[in-house]
Design an enzyme around this catalytic site. Structure first.
Site, mmCIF file in Angstrom:
data_model
loop_
_atom_site.group_PDB
_atom_site.id
_atom_site.type_symbol
_atom_site.label_atom_id
_atom_site.label_comp_id
_atom_site.label_asym_id
_atom_site.label_seq_id
_atom_site.Cartn_x
_atom_site.Cartn_y
_atom_site.Cartn_z
ATOM 1 N N ASP A 80 0.586 -1.335 -0.102
ATOM 2 C CA ASP A 80 -0.285 0.089 0.261
ATOM 3 C C ASP A 80 0.689 1.687 0.232
ATOM 4 O O ASP A 80 0.939 2.433 -0.653
ATOM 5 C CB ASP A 80 -1.263 -0.355 0.995
ATOM 6 C CG ASP A 80 -2.494 -0.977 0.823
ATOM 7 O OD1 ASP A 80 -2.027 -1.678 -0.132
ATOM 8 O OD2 ASP A 80 -3.218 -1.398 2.600
ATOM 9 N N ASN A 154 -5.809 8.287 1.537
ATOM 10 C CA ASN A 154 -6.228 8.012 2.317
ATOM 11 C C ASN A 154 -6.899 8.999 4.047
ATOM 12 O O ASN A 154 -8.016 8.482 4.574
ATOM 13 C CB ASN A 154 -5.067 6.885 3.157
ATOM 14 C CG ASN A 154 -5.025 5.512 2.604
ATOM 15 O OD1 ASN A 154 -6.079 5.597 2.122
ATOM 16 N ND2 ASN A 154 -4.148 5.025 2.920
ATOM 17 N N ASP A 184 -4.113 12.616 21.588
ATOM 18 C CA ASP A 184 -1.962 12.265 20.629
ATOM 19 C C ASP A 184 -2.484 12.780 19.725
ATOM 20 O O ASP A 184 -1.448 13.186 18.747
ATOM 21 C CB ASP A 184 -2.236 10.720 20.649
ATOM 22 C CG ASP A 184 -2.219 10.428 22.198
ATOM 23 O OD1 ASP A 184 -1.269 10.931 23.294
ATOM 24 O OD2 ASP A 184 -1.586 9.268 22.432
ATOM 25 N N TYR A 197 -5.163 4.146 8.782
ATOM 26 C CA TYR A 197 -4.893 4.385 10.017
ATOM 27 C C TYR A 197 -6.097 4.803 11.167
ATOM 28 O O TYR A 197 -6.412 5.020 11.995
ATOM 29 C CB TYR A 197 -3.965 5.907 9.612
ATOM 30 C CG TYR A 197 -3.788 6.567 11.256
ATOM 31 C CD1 TYR A 197 -3.999 5.862 12.167
ATOM 32 C CD2 TYR A 197 -3.017 7.456 11.284
ATOM 33 C CE1 TYR A 197 -2.767 6.552 14.032
ATOM 34 C CE2 TYR A 197 -2.156 7.919 12.309
ATOM 35 C CZ TYR A 197 -2.536 7.095 13.402
ATOM 36 O OH TYR A 197 -1.712 8.240 14.605
ATOM 37 N N ASN A 198 -7.363 5.131 10.019
ATOM 38 C CA ASN A 198 -9.154 5.793 10.958
ATOM 39 C C ASN A 198 -8.572 4.007 11.363
ATOM 40 O O ASN A 198 -9.547 4.244 12.199
ATOM 41 C CB ASN A 198 -9.778 5.477 9.541
ATOM 42 C CG ASN A 198 -11.297 5.936 10.416
ATOM 43 O OD1 ASN A 198 -11.837 6.689 10.456
ATOM 44 N ND2 ASN A 198 -11.788 4.230 8.958
ATOM 45 N N SER A 200 -7.183 1.727 12.827
ATOM 46 C CA SER A 200 -5.833 1.757 14.095
ATOM 47 C C SER A 200 -6.562 2.878 15.399
ATOM 48 O O SER A 200 -6.169 1.995 16.398
ATOM 49 C CB SER A 200 -5.003 1.777 13.860
ATOM 50 O OG SER A 200 -4.673 0.973 12.781
#
Length: 303
Positions: A80, A154, A184, A197-198, A200
């Protein structure tokens, strides 16, 4: 009677040159496509690293901003991350991306290494379609002045710059403040990025056919800091508060960064240019989720 010139078919080849298996896959594509009269273009540095014969290629400089000019598609060999890099190179031209997965999950890829032969045949015969994926345009302001404009396929994530200091932000939707909290970071994602990432960060998985924008706080200290899904016409904003003195950093697709001083404002809206992906078959997104994440479906008694 005039004779019409023959149409030259051309593809751009991009690869993760740090992988040994990329060399064999790249050579297979170059040899097969060239034998069918399709011109294969490659970046000079990549061609050298992959040990490809320059006589079989159309070579362009690695810094060429128009490497995808006149290419019907870009064949991307890697994971990716390689596909995201390819999206940067081809974004202005809107060249469709055909990913051959050599990574771990390879959510953006359409083909696996064992499918190389059938993938080559599909390209040669033109048996493929393409679909558009929503992108986001990202603007960064300091002291009310626009300092950076960029984009992402992304996600755009606002994150704390120092591990020991929490980032305090106010998030906004459509010009109205929603909540203030320490965290964070905050992820603003597309449906394509919902499995990156969303995912995770605890955000929802959104089917690619859904047009929407996502906002997901990361480790927020707040009673209300839930993942949000808003209309594609909405504008998301994150303001880094000045009173804590905390600085942040903006990451776009994990590849491009912008430093965010206290008081910075980041606005995210639907991108003007989508990214196009090649599709070789009409597999449902549900099947892709099951395959990529190894989800258990034993016992299903559907159709």
């Amino acid at each position: 009677m005039s004779v019409q010139p023959a149409v030259v078919r051309r593809v751009l080849l991009l690869a993760h040159t740090g992988r040994e298996d990329a060399r064999d896959v790249a050579r297979a594509f170059v040899k097969a496509l060239s034998s069918h009269g399709i011109v294969v273009r490659a970046l000079a540095e990549e061609a050298a690293d992959l040990e490809l014969d320059p006589d079989d290629l159309e070579i362009v400089a690695g810094g060429d901003d128009d490497a995808a000019c006149d290419c019907e598609l870009a064949i991307v060999i890697g994971g990716d991350g390689t596909i995201l890099r390819a999206a940067e190179i081809t974004h202005e031209r809107g060249t469709p991306l055909l990913g051959v997965n050599l990574g771990h999950v390879g959510f953006l890829a359409e083909s696996e290494p064992e499918d190389v032969e059938s993938t080559i045949t599909a390209v040669v015969e033109g048996r493929y379609t393409s679909e558009e994926r929503l992108t986001i345009d990202v603007s960064v302001f300091t002291d009310g002045q626009l300092v950076t404009s960029t984009w992402a396929l992304n996600e755009a994530s606002v994150e704390k710059a120092a591990r020991e200091r929490m980032l305090e932000v106010v998030v906004e939707v459509d010009g109205r403040p929603l909540s203030r909290f320490g965290c964070d970071g905050v992820v603003c994602a597309t449906p394509t990025g919902s499995t990156a990432y969303n995912f995770s960060a605890g955000g929802p998985v959104v089917w690619p056919g859904v047009e929407a924008l996502l906002m997901v706080p990361i480790s927020a200290h707040a009673l209300f800091a839930r993942p949000l899904v808003v209309a594609p016409s909405s504008t998301l904003a994150v303001e880094v508060l000045t009173r804590t003195g905390g600085s942040g950093v903006l990451w776009c697709d994990g590849r491009r960064t912008v430093d965010l001083p206290p008081g910075a404002r980041i606005e995210v809206r639907r991108g003007e240019r989508p990214v196009r992906f090649v599709r070789l078959h009409a597999a449902p997104f549900t099947d892709r989720l099951v395959a990529k994440f190894g989800l258990p479906v034993q016992g299903w008694r559907g159709a």
